[in-house]
Each structure stands twice: as structure tokens, then as C-alpha cells.
Scaffold this active site. Structure first.
Site, PDB file in Angstrom:
ATOM      1  N   TYR A 113       1.948  -3.171 -14.298  1.00 36.99           N
ATOM      2  CA  TYR A 113       0.609  -2.402 -13.586  1.00 36.99           C
ATOM      3  C   TYR A 113      -0.587  -2.609 -13.972  1.00 36.99           C
ATOM      4  CZ  TYR A 113      -1.278   1.034 -10.225  1.00 36.99           C
ATOM      5  OH  TYR A 113      -1.994   1.643  -9.532  1.00 36.99           O
ATOM      6  N   LYS A 160      -3.996  -4.681 -13.363  1.00 37.19           N
ATOM      7  CA  LYS A 160      -5.189  -3.973 -12.752  1.00 37.19           C
ATOM      8  C   LYS A 160      -6.215  -4.044 -14.449  1.00 37.19           C
ATOM      9  CE  LYS A 160      -3.657  -2.096  -8.737  1.00 37.19           C
ATOM     10  NZ  LYS A 160      -4.312  -2.090  -8.108  1.00 37.19           N
TER      11      LYS A 160
HETATM   12  P1  NAP Z   1      -0.478   3.247  -0.223  1.00 36.71           P
HETATM   13  O1  NAP Z   1      -0.892   4.935   0.526  1.00 36.71           O
HETATM   14  O2  NAP Z   1       0.987   2.887  -1.397  1.00 36.71           O
HETATM   15  O3  NAP Z   1      -1.462   1.674  -0.085  1.00 36.71           O
HETATM   16  C1  NAP Z   1      -1.276   0.509  -0.534  1.00 36.71           C
HETATM   17  C2  NAP Z   1      -1.077  -0.415   1.211  1.00 36.71           C
HETATM   18  O4  NAP Z   1      -0.747  -1.902   0.376  1.00 36.71           O
HETATM   19  C3  NAP Z   1       0.182   0.192   1.258  1.00 36.71           C
HETATM   20  O5  NAP Z   1      -0.203   0.577   3.040  1.00 36.71           O
HETATM   21  C4  NAP Z   1       1.292  -1.498   1.478  1.00 36.71           C
HETATM   22  O6  NAP Z   1       2.162  -1.405   2.688  1.00 36.71           O
HETATM   23  C5  NAP Z   1       0.138  -2.150   1.661  1.00 36.71           C
HETATM   24  N1  NAP Z   1       0.555  -3.342   0.692  1.00 36.71           N
HETATM   25  C6  NAP Z   1       1.661  -3.034   0.138  1.00 36.71           C
HETATM   26  N2  NAP Z   1       2.116  -4.881  -0.939  1.00 36.71           N
HETATM   27  C7  NAP Z   1       1.424  -5.297   0.667  1.00 36.71           C
HETATM   28  C8  NAP Z   1       1.422  -7.013   0.885  1.00 36.71           C
HETATM   29  N3  NAP Z   1       1.700  -7.639  -0.024  1.00 36.71           N
HETATM   30  N4  NAP Z   1       0.720  -7.486   1.801  1.00 36.71           N
HETATM   31  C9  NAP Z   1      -0.298  -6.539   2.216  1.00 36.71           C
HETATM   32  N5  NAP Z   1      -0.108  -4.974   2.555  1.00 36.71           N
HETATM   33  C10 NAP Z   1       0.387  -4.556   1.004  1.00 36.71           C
HETATM   34  O7  NAP Z   1      -1.451   3.425  -2.450  1.00 36.71           O
HETATM   35  P2  NAP Z   1      -2.961   4.128  -2.992  1.00 36.71           P
HETATM   36  O8  NAP Z   1      -2.400   4.782  -3.492  1.00 36.71           O
HETATM   37  O9  NAP Z   1      -3.149   3.947  -1.654  1.00 36.71           O
HETATM   38  O10 NAP Z   1      -2.553   2.439  -3.911  1.00 36.71           O
HETATM   39  C11 NAP Z   1      -4.303   2.140  -2.944  1.00 36.71           C
HETATM   40  C12 NAP Z   1      -5.131   0.760  -3.845  1.00 36.71           C
HETATM   41  O11 NAP Z   1      -5.163   1.845  -5.097  1.00 36.71           O
HETATM   42  C13 NAP Z   1      -3.444   0.501  -4.668  1.00 36.71           C
HETATM   43  O12 NAP Z   1      -4.088  -0.750  -5.221  1.00 36.71           O
HETATM   44  C14 NAP Z   1      -3.229   0.865  -6.518  1.00 36.71           C
HETATM   45  O13 NAP Z   1      -3.074   0.215  -7.254  1.00 36.71           O
HETATM   46  C15 NAP Z   1      -4.610   1.965  -6.853  1.00 36.71           C
HETATM   47  N6  NAP Z   1      -4.796   3.255  -7.323  1.00 36.71           N
HETATM   48  C16 NAP Z   1      -4.274   4.057  -6.821  1.00 36.71           C
HETATM   49  C17 NAP Z   1      -4.443   4.870  -7.361  1.00 36.71           C
HETATM   50  C18 NAP Z   1      -3.519   6.363  -6.806  1.00 36.71           C
HETATM   51  O14 NAP Z   1      -3.554   7.521  -8.009  1.00 36.71           O
HETATM   52  N7  NAP Z   1      -2.894   6.369  -5.620  1.00 36.71           N
HETATM   53  C19 NAP Z   1      -4.969   4.938  -9.134  1.00 36.71           C
HETATM   54  C20 NAP Z   1      -5.673   4.047  -8.572  1.00 36.71           C
HETATM   55  C21 NAP Z   1      -5.717   3.079  -7.924  1.00 36.71           C
HETATM   56  P3  NAP Z   1       3.230  -0.242   2.182  1.00 36.71           P
HETATM   57  O15 NAP Z   1       3.036   0.481   2.675  1.00 36.71           O
HETATM   58  O16 NAP Z   1       4.379  -0.734   3.562  1.00 36.71           O
HETATM   59  O17 NAP Z   1       3.837  -1.301   0.683  1.00 36.71           O
END
Ligand code: NAP
Length: 257
Positions: free
Chosen positions: A163, A167
Site C-alpha cells: 500500500y 501510494k
Molecule cells: P472506502 O470507504 O473503502 O472506499 C473505497 C471505494 O473504492 C469502495 O467503494 C470500494 O468498493 C471501491 N473500490 C475498490 N476496488 C475498486 C475497483 N477495483 N474498482 C472500482 N472501485 C473500487 O475507502 P476510503 O477510506 O474512502 O478510501 C478512499 C481512498 O482514500 C483510497 O484510495 C484510500 O487508499 C485513500 N485513503 C484513505 C484513508 C483513510 O484513512 N480512510 C487515508 C489515506 C488515504 P468496495 O467497498 O466494494 O471494495
């Protein structure tokens, strides 16, 4: 003397958001719509995608939902085609789709490494490629990739070499595309969130870990989704017209320690 307020509005534009069914992507889709743009929500098929579309349509926004997998260039091409056919020329995009998991590096199976790199790095490249092709046809646009502070630091206690590496790749991909497209009026920037209260981090089983995340963050808590949406809308807007190739850390000060 006359004063002019900076223009954070996105009225009349068409945006595409990947990962729009959940968490940051969902918040961004709603925030972009609230700023005046029509929105295409892209995600894997499921109830989350149906729900965000229903919420947008109920509030009177022009929106569509297109199920697509960001690792599949054909489904991304079709998502862009439908977006333009139903909502108009694509000039804004946010790539938030992503996955996270953990394993000690010395034990991580190749398939686990590859899947995270495929979704979190290659998926962002393929999304930018599909979006960029459309924007180049229309004479420009703005893309924001949701990277992570994990692209700049290795999170203490988290075993996620795949990861973190993906990133870091998103951050440099963003700068590379920003330079390739700078003379063709596409701005490409990244938002790098710190720990954020999304479904990923609000499950009861991670409650203890979240206490550590909060204690390690100088502002003493996780970000809300809304606190990631604001900086994202800023980078899409004309208020950020001179920003390209930026990695904007939105981390409550975490990377200053
Ligand atoms: P999340 O709630 O899990 O949302 C991610 C979405 O992406 C989910 O709806 C997921 O679907 C979808 N997804 C996964 N694989 C996919 C694919 N192959 N094609 C299309 N859609 C897909 O996560 P989040 O926390 O909002 O994260 C969003 C972004 O922010 C990510 O890139 C994450 O790495 C980044 N981020 C998050 C945090 C944090 O603390 N939350 C911190 C830094 C960065 P499914 O649920 O069906 O898998």
C-alpha cells in the site's frame, strides 16, 4: 478598490468520481455536486453505488452511476463515454477507488502485493488515462488523485509495504502526468489524507487501533470525510488555477512530527 472572491464553484461542469460508493469518494461526489457540477459516480456494482446516486438525484443534481472496475481499461472507457453522453464533456475527475490490507513483507504472497498495486496504482493510472483522453479532446480539465500520507511516510505499526509503495507511486504518477499535460491545460494534483473516519476506520474491530491513530495525529483526531472534500474541491476549482503537480497533505499535521 474592488475585491474579488476566489472562485471555488464548479457550476456547469461535468465530473467523474471513482470509489464514489463509499467513504472519501462518496463525500467528494456529494461535495462536487453541492459545488454545482453534474457527477458520474463510478464504483464496483453494489448497494453503496445505488445509494449515492439516489441521494444525488433526490437533491436535484444531474448524476449517473456507472459500475466499473478501475483495473479494467474497457470499463473505464465505457464509464467516460456514458458520462459524456448523459452529462456533457468531462472536465473534472477525482480518483478515490482504493483498497487496503496488511501482511508482514517477508510473508506477503505475490498475489496480495499485485492486487493492491493493481487497484491503488495501476487503477489510478488507467483512470487518469481514460479521463485525460476525454479532457485533451475538450482542451483541458482538472484531475485530483486521492493518494495518502502513506506515500510519504511508513505508518508506524502498519504492515503494508504494498500500500505504501503504491501510494508513493500515485504521488509521482500525479507529478508525471501534470508535467506531460501542463501545456495542454490539464491540471493533475493529489490529495494525501491522513487517518480519516471512513468505513475503513470506523469498524468496531479497529477501535483500539484508531485510538493510536488519533493519539499520533497532532490535531488529536482523525479527519472527517468533509475535511478531505474541501481541499479536493479547491484543487478542482479555478481558485487553484496555478496548482499542478501538487501533493496536498491533509493529515492534521501528522507528517510534521
Ligand atoms: P472506502 O470507504 O473503502 O472506499 C473505497 C471505494 O473504492 C469502495 O467503494 C470500494 O468498493 C471501491 N473500490 C475498490 N476496488 C475498486 C475497483 N477495483 N474498482 C472500482 N472501485 C473500487 O475507502 P476510503 O477510506 O474512502 O478510501 C478512499 C481512498 O482514500 C483510497 O484510495 C484510500 O487508499 C485513500 N485513503 C484513505 C484513508 C483513510 O484513512 N480512510 C487515508 C489515506 C488515504 P468496495 O467497498 O466494494 O471494495
Amino acid at each position: 478598490m474592488t475585491t474579488t472572491a476566489p472562485d471555488f464553484r464548479l457550476d456547469g461542469r461535468t465530473a467523474l468520481v471513482t470509489g464514489a460508493a463509499s467513504g472519501i469518494g462518496r463525500g467528494v461526489a456529494l461535495g462536487i455536486a453541492g459545488s454545482g457540477a453534474a457527477v458520474a459516480c463510478i464504483d464496483l456494482p453494489g448497494p453503496g453505488l445505488d445509494a449515492v446516486l439516489a441521494e444525488l438525484v433526490a437533491s436535484g443534481v444531474r448524476a449517473i452511476a456507472v459500475p466499473a472496475d478501475v483495473t479494467d481499461p474497457e470499463s473505464l472507457g465505457e464509464a467516460v463515454r456514458r458520462t459524456e453522453a448523459e452529462l456533457g464533456p468531462l472536465t473534472l475527475a477525482v480518483n478515490s477507488a482504493g483498497i487496503a490490507n496488511a501482511a508482514p513483507a517477508e510473508e506477503m504472497p505475490l498475489a496480495q502485493w499485485q492486487r493492491v498495486v493493481d487497484v491503488d496504482l495501476t487503477g489510478v493510472f488507467l483512470s487518469c488515462q481514460a479521463e485525460g483522453r476525454a479532457m485533451l479532446r475538450h482542451g483541458g480539465g482538472a484531475i485530483v488523485n486521492i493518494a495518502s500520507m502513506s506515500g510519504s511516510i511508513a505508518n508506524r505499526g502498519l504492515l503494508q509495504a504494498h500500500y505504501n509503495a503504491a501510494k508513493a507511486g500515485v504521488v509521482h504518477l500525479t507529478k508525471s502526468l501534470a508535467m506531460e499535460w501542463s501545456d495542454r491545460r490539464i491540471r493533475v494534483n493529489a490529495i494525501s489524507p491522513g487517518y480519516t473516519a471512513t468505513p475503513m476506520n470506523t469498524r468496531p474491530e479497529v477501535a483500539e487501533q484508531v485510538k493510536t491513530f488519533e493519539a499520533e495525529t497532532p490535531l488529536g483526531r482523525m479527519a472527517t470525510v468533509a475535511e478531505i472534500v474541501g481541499p479536493t474541491v479547491f484543487l478542482l476549482s479555478d481558485a487553484a488555477a496555478f496548482c499542478t503537480g501538487v501533493d496536498l497533505l491533509v493529515d492534521g499535521g501528522f507528517t510534521c512530527w
